[in-house]
Design an enzyme around this catalytic site. Structure first.
Site, short mmCIF file in Angstrom:
data_model
loop_
_atom_site.label_atom_id
_atom_site.label_comp_id
_atom_site.label_asym_id
_atom_site.label_seq_id
_atom_site.Cartn_x
_atom_site.Cartn_y
_atom_site.Cartn_z
N ASP A 158 -18.11 41.96 -18.13
CA ASP A 158 -17.68 43.26 -17.65
C ASP A 158 -18.50 43.54 -16.37
O ASP A 158 -19.49 42.86 -16.11
CB ASP A 158 -17.95 44.32 -18.72
CG ASP A 158 -17.70 45.73 -18.24
OD1 ASP A 158 -16.64 45.96 -17.62
OD2 ASP A 158 -18.56 46.61 -18.48
N ASP B 64 -18.94 47.23 -14.57
CA ASP B 64 -19.61 48.53 -14.54
C ASP B 64 -20.57 48.68 -15.72
O ASP B 64 -20.15 48.65 -16.88
CB ASP B 64 -18.56 49.67 -14.62
CG ASP B 64 -17.59 49.65 -13.45
OD1 ASP B 64 -18.04 49.52 -12.31
OD2 ASP B 64 -16.36 49.76 -13.68
C1 G6P Z 1 -14.29 50.67 -15.95
C2 G6P Z 1 -15.30 51.75 -16.20
C3 G6P Z 1 -14.61 53.08 -16.48
C4 G6P Z 1 -13.59 53.38 -15.39
C5 G6P Z 1 -12.56 52.26 -15.31
C6 G6P Z 1 -11.50 52.49 -14.24
O1 G6P Z 1 -13.71 50.35 -17.17
O2 G6P Z 1 -16.11 51.43 -17.31
O3 G6P Z 1 -15.59 54.08 -16.52
O4 G6P Z 1 -12.92 54.60 -15.65
O5 G6P Z 1 -13.26 51.06 -15.04
O6 G6P Z 1 -12.11 52.45 -12.98
P1 G6P Z 1 -11.36 52.79 -11.61
O7 G6P Z 1 -12.34 52.33 -10.56
O8 G6P Z 1 -10.09 51.99 -11.59
O9 G6P Z 1 -11.09 54.24 -11.63
MG MG Z 2 -18.76 48.61 -18.52
#
Ligand code: G6P
Ligand code: MG
Length: 212
Positions: free
Chosen positions: A8, A10
């Site tokens: 993953d 983030d």
């Molecule tokens: C990851 C993060 C989420 C976020 C999602 C969408 O899964 O953990 O917190 O909302 O990505 O991200 P984006 O950049 O597409 O809004």
């Molecule tokens: Mg994450």
């Protein structure tokens, strides 16, 4: 036993989880919805519109699809401001060493983030070429905890899911890995990531040989 490691992004490789938190918190509070770290935990790994729906479920009013899109856009603009100055200095401790160790062991490396900003973040961190395959979130129909994104990464890497190790900081992410039939390494708190096969506090504790 493992032939691939799928990371993953983030909250695992860089602390963009905190930027998502800040951007969602500002939006939630502007809409009169209480927002804290505990609620944020449920949003980790959930795609943009899915996260927005979870937040707005706590609002007193209802929203049209158009209003929801405008709110999602505003959150994303705020998030993009927060990540605009990121660089290699924003790699979490141990991230590059973990990627190098997996590469040195001859395993394939994938990235499975549902973030549509993932390619931008990888470029800013300067680590795009360390991955054999990066899933394009725009092509994923089902957010984590659905297994689609991890299964897509495994398929594109040409590795059976039973030979994949997934690395995640989110409850929904660990669920996605387990539903895909993979071995799950959690990054964070074992009391939160209860479905992970093993949990370490951060990638600087990553030891591939411990998980074979
Ligand atoms: C990851 C993060 C989420 C976020 C999602 C969408 O899964 O953990 O917190 O909302 O990505 O991200 P984006 O950049 O597409 O809004
Ligand atoms: Mg994450």
């Amino acid at each position: 036993r493992f032939k691939a490691v799928i990371f993953d992004l983030d909250g695992v490789i860089t602390d963009t989880a905190h930027y998502h938190y800040l951007a969602w918190k500002r939006l939630a509070e502007a809409e009169g919805v209480h927002f804290d770290e505990a609620f944020n935990e449920q949003l980790k790994g959930i795609d943009r519109m899915g996260s927005l729906d979870l937040i707005l479920a706590g609002a007193k009013r209802t929203y049209s699809d158009e209003q929801k899109l405008a709110l999602a856009d505003a959150k994303n603009r705020h998030y993009q401001e927060l990540i605009a100055t990121m660089s290699a200095a924003d790699l979490l401790p141990g991230a590059v060493d973990a990627l190098a160790a997996v590469r040195a062991a001859g395993l394939r490396i994938g990235l499975a983030s549902v973030s549509k900003n993932a390619f931008t973040v990888l470029e800013r961190l300067g680590i795009r070429d360390r991955f054999d395959y990066v899933v394009d979130a725009a092509l994923i129909a089902h957010s984590k905890p659905h297994p689609e994104i991890f299964l897509t990464a495994a398929r594109e890497l040409g590795v059976d899911p039973v030979h994949c190790l997934g690395v995640e900081d989110a409850v929904a992410g660990v669920a996605s890995i387990k539903s895909a039939g993979m071995w799950a390494l959690g990054i964070g708190n074992p009391d939160v990531l209860t479905r992970a096969d093993r949990v370490i506090p951060a990638l600087d504790g990553f030891k591939l040989e411990d998980y074979q």
